[in-house]
Design an enzyme around this catalytic site. Structure first.
Site, PDB file in Angstrom:
ATOM      1  N   THR A 157       0.846  -1.191   0.000  1.00  0.00           N
ATOM      2  CA  THR A 157       0.000   0.000   0.000  1.00  0.00           C
ATOM      3  C   THR A 157       0.883   1.243   0.000  1.00  0.00           C
ATOM      4  OG1 THR A 157      -0.201   0.256   2.407  1.00  0.00           O
ATOM      5  CG2 THR A 157      -1.709  -1.294   1.342  1.00  0.00           C
ATOM      6  N   GLY A 158       0.445   2.256  -0.727  1.00  0.00           N
ATOM      7  CA  GLY A 158       1.263   3.463  -0.855  1.00  0.00           C
ATOM      8  C   GLY A 158       2.557   3.196  -1.589  1.00  0.00           C
ATOM      9  N   ALA A 202       9.251 -11.323  -8.183  1.00  0.00           N
ATOM     10  CA  ALA A 202       7.862 -11.419  -7.729  1.00  0.00           C
ATOM     11  C   ALA A 202       6.967 -10.445  -8.489  1.00  0.00           C
ATOM     12  CB  ALA A 202       7.792 -11.129  -6.236  1.00  0.00           C
ATOM     13  N   TYR A 211      -0.869  11.773  14.715  1.00  0.00           N
ATOM     14  CA  TYR A 211      -0.135  10.909  13.792  1.00  0.00           C
ATOM     15  C   TYR A 211       0.587   9.804  14.555  1.00  0.00           C
ATOM     16  CZ  TYR A 211       3.516   9.227  10.688  1.00  0.00           C
ATOM     17  OH  TYR A 211       4.362   8.413   9.962  1.00  0.00           O
ATOM     18  N   GLY A 212       1.322  10.180  15.609  1.00  0.00           N
ATOM     19  CA  GLY A 212       2.051   9.186  16.381  1.00  0.00           C
ATOM     20  C   GLY A 212       1.132   8.120  16.956  1.00  0.00           C
ATOM     21  N   SER A 261      -1.755   7.200  15.693  1.00  0.00           N
ATOM     22  CA  SER A 261      -2.264   6.359  14.605  1.00  0.00           C
ATOM     23  C   SER A 261      -1.246   5.287  14.238  1.00  0.00           C
ATOM     24  CB  SER A 261      -2.619   7.209  13.381  1.00  0.00           C
ATOM     25  OG  SER A 261      -1.453   7.667  12.696  1.00  0.00           O
ATOM     26  N   LYS A 262       0.045   5.637  14.279  1.00  0.00           N
ATOM     27  CA  LYS A 262       1.093   4.650  13.990  1.00  0.00           C
ATOM     28  C   LYS A 262       1.225   3.648  15.139  1.00  0.00           C
ATOM     29  CE  LYS A 262       3.052   4.609  10.751  1.00  0.00           C
ATOM     30  NZ  LYS A 262       2.681   4.019   9.434  1.00  0.00           N
ATOM     31  N   GLY A 289      13.283   3.943  10.596  1.00  0.00           N
ATOM     32  CA  GLY A 289      14.247   4.811  11.255  1.00  0.00           C
ATOM     33  C   GLY A 289      14.049   6.254  10.842  1.00  0.00           C
TER      34      GLY A 289
END
Length: 316
Positions: A26-27, A45, A181-182, A184-185, A214
Protein backbone atom coordinates in the site's frame (compact mmCIF):
# COMPACT_ATOMS: atom_id res chain seq x y z
CA UNK A 1 9.67 -11.04 22.31
CA UNK A 2 10.71 -14.12 20.39
CA UNK A 3 14.04 -13.86 18.63
CA UNK A 4 15.81 -15.67 15.86
CA UNK A 5 19.37 -15.51 14.58
CA UNK A 6 20.21 -15.37 10.87
CA UNK A 7 21.78 -18.40 9.28
CA UNK A 8 23.79 -16.17 6.92
CA UNK A 9 24.61 -12.51 6.43
CA UNK A 10 21.81 -10.47 4.86
CA UNK A 11 22.76 -8.50 1.76
CA UNK A 12 20.39 -5.64 0.98
CA UNK A 13 21.80 -5.48 -2.55
CA UNK A 14 21.48 -9.20 -3.29
CA UNK A 15 17.98 -10.26 -2.40
CA UNK A 16 16.69 -13.84 -2.61
CA UNK A 17 14.48 -14.78 -5.56
CA UNK A 18 10.71 -14.76 -5.10
CA UNK A 19 9.52 -15.76 -8.58
CA UNK A 20 5.82 -16.59 -8.76
CA UNK A 21 4.92 -14.77 -5.55
CA UNK A 22 2.45 -11.89 -5.22
CA UNK A 23 3.34 -8.92 -3.00
CA UNK A 24 0.90 -6.04 -2.38
CA UNK A 25 2.37 -2.76 -1.06
CA UNK A 26 0.00 0.00 0.00
CA UNK A 27 1.26 3.46 -0.86
CA UNK A 28 3.71 1.93 -3.29
CA UNK A 29 3.81 4.95 -5.59
CA UNK A 30 6.03 7.22 -3.47
CA UNK A 31 8.42 7.51 -0.55
CA UNK A 32 9.49 4.39 1.30
CA UNK A 33 6.68 2.40 -0.34
CA UNK A 34 8.15 3.11 -3.76
CA UNK A 35 11.58 1.80 -2.75
CA UNK A 36 10.01 -1.27 -1.15
CA UNK A 37 8.38 -1.99 -4.51
CA UNK A 38 11.54 -1.29 -6.49
CA UNK A 39 13.63 -3.58 -4.32
CA UNK A 40 11.06 -6.37 -4.20
CA UNK A 41 10.62 -6.16 -7.98
CA UNK A 42 14.24 -7.27 -8.38
CA UNK A 43 13.31 -10.66 -6.87
CA UNK A 44 11.07 -11.66 -9.78
CA UNK A 45 7.86 -11.42 -7.73
CA UNK A 46 4.67 -9.77 -8.97
CA UNK A 47 4.53 -6.40 -7.19
CA UNK A 48 1.13 -4.73 -6.81
CA UNK A 49 1.21 -1.01 -6.04
CA UNK A 50 -1.81 -0.07 -3.97
CA UNK A 51 -2.50 3.61 -4.61
CA UNK A 52 -5.47 5.92 -4.94
CA UNK A 53 -3.61 8.06 -7.52
CA UNK A 54 -3.41 6.32 -10.90
CA UNK A 55 -1.05 8.86 -12.45
CA UNK A 56 1.47 8.54 -9.61
CA UNK A 57 1.22 4.76 -9.69
CA UNK A 58 1.91 4.75 -13.44
CA UNK A 59 4.93 7.02 -12.94
CA UNK A 60 6.24 4.72 -10.22
CA UNK A 61 5.87 1.66 -12.42
CA UNK A 62 7.74 3.39 -15.27
CA UNK A 63 10.57 4.18 -12.85
CA UNK A 64 10.70 0.61 -11.50
CA UNK A 65 10.77 -0.90 -14.98
CA UNK A 66 13.59 1.44 -15.99
CA UNK A 67 15.72 0.14 -13.12
CA UNK A 68 14.54 -3.48 -13.04
CA UNK A 69 14.27 -4.84 -16.59
CA UNK A 70 11.39 -7.26 -16.88
CA UNK A 71 9.84 -6.16 -13.59
CA UNK A 72 6.34 -7.55 -13.06
CA UNK A 73 4.44 -4.64 -11.55
CA UNK A 74 0.79 -3.61 -11.61
CA UNK A 75 -1.49 -1.04 -10.00
CA UNK A 76 -4.43 -1.65 -7.67
CA UNK A 77 -6.70 1.39 -7.11
CA UNK A 78 -6.84 1.64 -3.32
CA UNK A 79 -8.15 4.43 -1.09
CA UNK A 80 -7.64 3.51 2.56
CA UNK A 81 -9.56 6.56 3.74
CA UNK A 82 -12.71 5.28 2.00
CA UNK A 83 -13.70 2.14 3.89
CA UNK A 84 -16.67 1.51 1.63
CA UNK A 85 -14.37 1.13 -1.39
CA UNK A 86 -12.03 -1.51 0.05
CA UNK A 87 -14.15 -4.56 -0.78
CA UNK A 88 -14.21 -3.56 -4.45
CA UNK A 89 -10.43 -3.08 -4.41
CA UNK A 90 -9.90 -6.54 -2.91
CA UNK A 91 -12.22 -8.09 -5.49
CA UNK A 92 -10.26 -6.33 -8.25
CA UNK A 93 -7.07 -8.18 -7.28
CA UNK A 94 -8.26 -11.36 -9.02
CA UNK A 95 -5.60 -13.47 -7.31
CA UNK A 96 -5.84 -16.92 -5.79
CA UNK A 97 -3.11 -16.19 -3.23
CA UNK A 98 -1.21 -13.30 -1.70
CA UNK A 99 2.26 -14.03 -0.36
CA UNK A 100 2.90 -10.71 1.37
CA UNK A 101 0.91 -7.63 2.29
CA UNK A 102 2.93 -4.54 3.21
CA UNK A 103 0.88 -1.99 5.14
CA UNK A 104 2.95 1.04 4.19
CA UNK A 105 0.65 3.89 3.10
CA UNK A 106 0.36 6.75 5.53
CA UNK A 107 -0.82 10.31 5.95
CA UNK A 108 0.97 12.92 8.08
CA UNK A 109 -0.85 16.24 8.37
CA UNK A 110 0.46 19.41 9.96
CA UNK A 111 -2.61 21.62 9.64
CA UNK A 112 -4.07 22.76 12.97
CA UNK A 113 -7.60 21.89 11.85
CA UNK A 114 -8.81 18.33 12.40
CA UNK A 115 -9.90 16.66 9.14
CA UNK A 116 -12.38 13.84 8.63
CA UNK A 117 -13.09 11.26 5.97
CA UNK A 118 -16.52 11.18 4.29
CA UNK A 119 -17.45 8.50 6.85
CA UNK A 120 -16.65 10.82 9.73
CA UNK A 121 -13.34 9.36 10.91
CA UNK A 122 -10.28 11.47 11.72
CA UNK A 123 -8.21 11.37 8.53
CA UNK A 124 -4.83 10.17 9.85
CA UNK A 125 -6.29 7.52 12.14
CA UNK A 126 -8.62 6.38 9.35
CA UNK A 127 -5.92 6.11 6.68
CA UNK A 128 -3.02 4.84 8.74
CA UNK A 129 -4.89 2.42 10.99
CA UNK A 130 -8.55 1.79 10.19
CA UNK A 131 -8.11 1.34 6.44
CA UNK A 132 -5.22 -1.06 6.91
CA UNK A 133 -7.07 -2.94 9.64
CA UNK A 134 -10.07 -3.48 7.39
CA UNK A 135 -7.85 -4.45 4.45
CA UNK A 136 -6.17 -7.20 6.49
CA UNK A 137 -9.52 -8.72 7.42
CA UNK A 138 -10.73 -8.62 3.81
CA UNK A 139 -7.51 -10.13 2.44
CA UNK A 140 -7.32 -12.89 5.06
CA UNK A 141 -8.52 -15.67 2.71
CA UNK A 142 -5.83 -14.87 0.13
CA UNK A 143 -3.12 -14.62 2.78
CA UNK A 144 -3.93 -17.70 4.80
CA UNK A 145 -4.05 -19.92 1.71
CA UNK A 146 -0.46 -18.98 0.81
CA UNK A 147 1.96 -21.05 2.92
CA UNK A 148 4.35 -18.83 4.88
CA UNK A 149 2.67 -15.60 3.81
CA UNK A 150 3.54 -12.39 5.65
CA UNK A 151 1.79 -9.24 6.76
CA UNK A 152 4.23 -6.40 7.36
CA UNK A 153 3.07 -3.35 9.29
CA UNK A 154 5.12 -0.20 8.77
CA UNK A 155 5.43 1.59 12.08
CA UNK A 156 7.21 4.79 13.03
CA UNK A 157 9.61 6.22 15.60
CA UNK A 158 6.82 8.70 16.32
CA UNK A 159 4.91 5.93 18.13
CA UNK A 160 7.60 5.43 20.77
CA UNK A 161 6.65 8.47 22.85
CA UNK A 162 2.87 8.12 22.46
CA UNK A 163 0.18 6.21 24.36
CA UNK A 164 -3.31 5.45 23.09
CA UNK A 165 -6.36 7.07 24.62
CA UNK A 166 -8.95 4.36 23.98
CA UNK A 167 -11.70 6.79 24.93
CA UNK A 168 -10.57 9.31 22.30
CA UNK A 169 -8.89 7.32 19.53
CA UNK A 170 -9.91 9.86 16.91
CA UNK A 171 -8.70 12.96 18.77
CA UNK A 172 -12.11 14.56 19.00
CA UNK A 173 -11.46 16.25 22.35
CA UNK A 174 -7.84 17.32 21.93
CA UNK A 175 -6.46 17.28 18.40
CA UNK A 176 -2.75 17.89 17.92
CA UNK A 177 -1.45 16.82 14.49
CA UNK A 178 1.88 15.30 15.50
CA UNK A 179 0.42 13.48 18.48
CA UNK A 180 -2.53 12.21 16.45
CA UNK A 181 -0.13 10.91 13.79
CA UNK A 182 2.05 9.19 16.38
CA UNK A 183 -0.98 7.56 17.96
CA UNK A 184 -2.26 6.36 14.60
CA UNK A 185 1.09 4.65 13.99
CA UNK A 186 1.06 3.19 17.50
CA UNK A 187 -2.40 1.77 16.77
CA UNK A 188 -1.00 0.14 13.64
CA UNK A 189 1.90 -1.40 15.53
CA UNK A 190 -0.28 -2.65 18.38
CA UNK A 191 -2.55 -4.30 15.81
CA UNK A 192 0.43 -5.86 14.02
CA UNK A 193 1.62 -7.55 17.21
CA UNK A 194 -1.93 -8.54 18.17
CA UNK A 195 -2.42 -10.04 14.71
CA UNK A 196 0.60 -12.27 15.22
CA UNK A 197 -0.80 -13.53 18.54
CA UNK A 198 -4.05 -14.40 16.81
CA UNK A 199 -2.29 -16.09 13.90
CA UNK A 200 -0.19 -18.20 16.27
CA UNK A 201 -3.30 -19.21 18.23
CA UNK A 202 -4.93 -20.35 14.99
CA UNK A 203 -1.93 -22.52 14.16
CA UNK A 204 -1.43 -21.22 10.62
CA UNK A 205 1.80 -20.35 8.84
CA UNK A 206 1.04 -16.68 8.08
CA UNK A 207 3.35 -14.29 9.95
CA UNK A 208 2.68 -10.77 11.18
CA UNK A 209 5.82 -8.63 11.49
CA UNK A 210 6.29 -4.94 12.33
CA UNK A 211 9.01 -2.81 10.73
CA UNK A 212 10.04 0.83 10.87
CA UNK A 213 12.36 2.88 8.60
CA UNK A 214 14.25 4.81 11.26
CA UNK A 215 15.06 8.40 10.30
CA UNK A 216 14.40 8.52 6.55
CA UNK A 217 14.58 11.90 4.84
CA UNK A 218 13.72 13.02 1.29
CA UNK A 219 16.93 15.08 1.19
CA UNK A 220 19.00 11.91 1.66
CA UNK A 221 16.99 9.89 -0.83
CA UNK A 222 18.45 9.19 -4.30
CA UNK A 223 16.54 10.63 -7.24
CA UNK A 224 14.07 8.61 -9.23
CA UNK A 225 12.87 10.58 -12.27
CA UNK A 226 9.06 10.86 -12.40
CA UNK A 227 8.87 9.87 -8.71
CA UNK A 228 11.39 11.88 -6.68
CA UNK A 229 14.03 14.46 -7.61
CA UNK A 230 16.87 15.56 -5.36
CA UNK A 231 18.92 18.57 -6.40
CA UNK A 232 22.66 18.88 -5.87
CA UNK A 233 22.02 21.64 -3.34
CA UNK A 234 19.65 19.45 -1.35
CA UNK A 235 22.15 16.61 -1.37
CA UNK A 236 24.99 18.82 -0.11
CA UNK A 237 22.87 20.45 2.61
CA UNK A 238 21.80 17.01 3.83
CA UNK A 239 25.32 15.63 4.27
CA UNK A 240 25.55 16.44 8.01
CA UNK A 241 22.18 14.76 8.64
CA UNK A 242 23.51 11.67 6.89
CA UNK A 243 25.74 10.97 9.88
CA UNK A 244 22.65 10.05 11.91
CA UNK A 245 19.84 9.55 9.44
CA UNK A 246 19.34 7.99 6.01
CA UNK A 247 17.32 8.19 2.81
CA UNK A 248 14.11 6.40 2.01
CA UNK A 249 15.87 3.82 -0.14
CA UNK A 250 17.64 2.57 3.00
CA UNK A 251 14.47 3.15 5.01
CA UNK A 252 12.85 0.42 2.94
CA UNK A 253 15.41 -2.22 3.96
CA UNK A 254 13.77 -3.39 7.21
CA UNK A 255 10.44 -3.94 5.45
CA UNK A 256 12.04 -5.74 2.50
CA UNK A 257 13.94 -8.03 4.84
CA UNK A 258 10.75 -8.71 6.83
CA UNK A 259 9.09 -9.81 3.58
CA UNK A 260 11.90 -12.00 2.26
CA UNK A 261 14.24 -13.29 4.95
CA UNK A 262 13.47 -16.95 5.85
CA UNK A 263 14.86 -16.33 9.35
CA UNK A 264 12.20 -13.74 10.17
CA UNK A 265 9.52 -14.95 12.58
CA UNK A 266 6.16 -13.53 13.58
CA UNK A 267 5.93 -10.96 16.32
CA UNK A 268 9.29 -9.36 15.58
CA UNK A 269 10.09 -5.67 15.18
CA UNK A 270 12.63 -4.81 12.46
CA UNK A 271 14.45 -1.51 12.07
CA UNK A 272 17.87 0.01 11.24
CA UNK A 273 20.75 -1.21 13.38
CA UNK A 274 22.36 2.12 14.36
CA UNK A 275 20.26 3.45 17.26
CA UNK A 276 17.17 2.50 15.29
CA UNK A 277 17.84 5.42 12.94
CA UNK A 278 20.04 4.25 10.08
CA UNK A 279 21.96 1.30 8.71
CA UNK A 280 21.42 -2.36 7.97
CA UNK A 281 18.10 -3.93 9.06
CA UNK A 282 17.99 -5.95 12.26
CA UNK A 283 15.50 -7.36 14.75
CA UNK A 284 15.07 -5.19 17.83
CA UNK A 285 13.18 -5.27 21.11
CA UNK A 286 9.74 -3.69 20.90
CA UNK A 287 8.78 -1.28 23.70
CA UNK A 288 6.23 -2.79 26.11
CA UNK A 289 3.49 -0.26 25.26
CA UNK A 290 3.57 -1.42 21.62
CA UNK A 291 2.95 -5.05 22.52
CA UNK A 292 0.47 -4.63 25.40
CA UNK A 293 -2.06 -7.45 24.80
CA UNK A 294 -4.85 -5.86 26.86
CA UNK A 295 -4.75 -2.53 25.02
CA UNK A 296 -4.31 -4.30 21.67
CA UNK A 297 -7.32 -6.58 22.21
CA UNK A 298 -9.54 -3.64 23.09
CA UNK A 299 -8.24 -1.66 20.11
CA UNK A 300 -8.99 -4.65 17.86
CA UNK A 301 -12.61 -4.78 19.02
CA UNK A 302 -13.07 -1.03 18.62
CA UNK A 303 -11.52 -1.18 15.14
CA UNK A 304 -14.03 -3.83 14.10
CA UNK A 305 -16.84 -1.58 15.32
CA UNK A 306 -15.52 1.52 13.57
CA UNK A 307 -14.82 -0.18 10.24
CA UNK A 308 -17.90 -2.40 10.22
CA UNK A 309 -15.67 -5.31 9.19
CA UNK A 310 -15.84 -8.57 11.10
CA UNK A 311 -12.59 -9.93 12.52
CA UNK A 312 -11.10 -12.69 10.36
CA UNK A 313 -8.88 -13.84 13.23
CA UNK A 314 -10.11 -15.20 16.57
CA UNK A 315 -8.69 -13.80 19.78
CA UNK A 316 -5.65 -15.63 21.14
Amino acid sequence: MRRTFPTQAWNVHRLPRADGKNFLVTGGNAGIGYFVCEQLASTGAHIILGSRNTAKAEAAMVSIRSRVPGAHVSHLPLDLADLRSLKASVDALRLNRLDALVLNAGVLLDQPQRQETPEGHELMFATNHLGHFALVQLLAPLLTTAPGSRIITTGSFAARSERLDLADLQSVRNYRPKRTYGRSKLAQMLSGFELDRRLRAAGGTTLSVVAHPGGALDSLTPSRPTVHTRTTGQRLRALPAGLLLQGKEAGAWPTVRAVLDPDVIGGQLWGPQAFGLRGMPRSEQAPAHMTDPVVAARLWDISCELTGVASAFARA
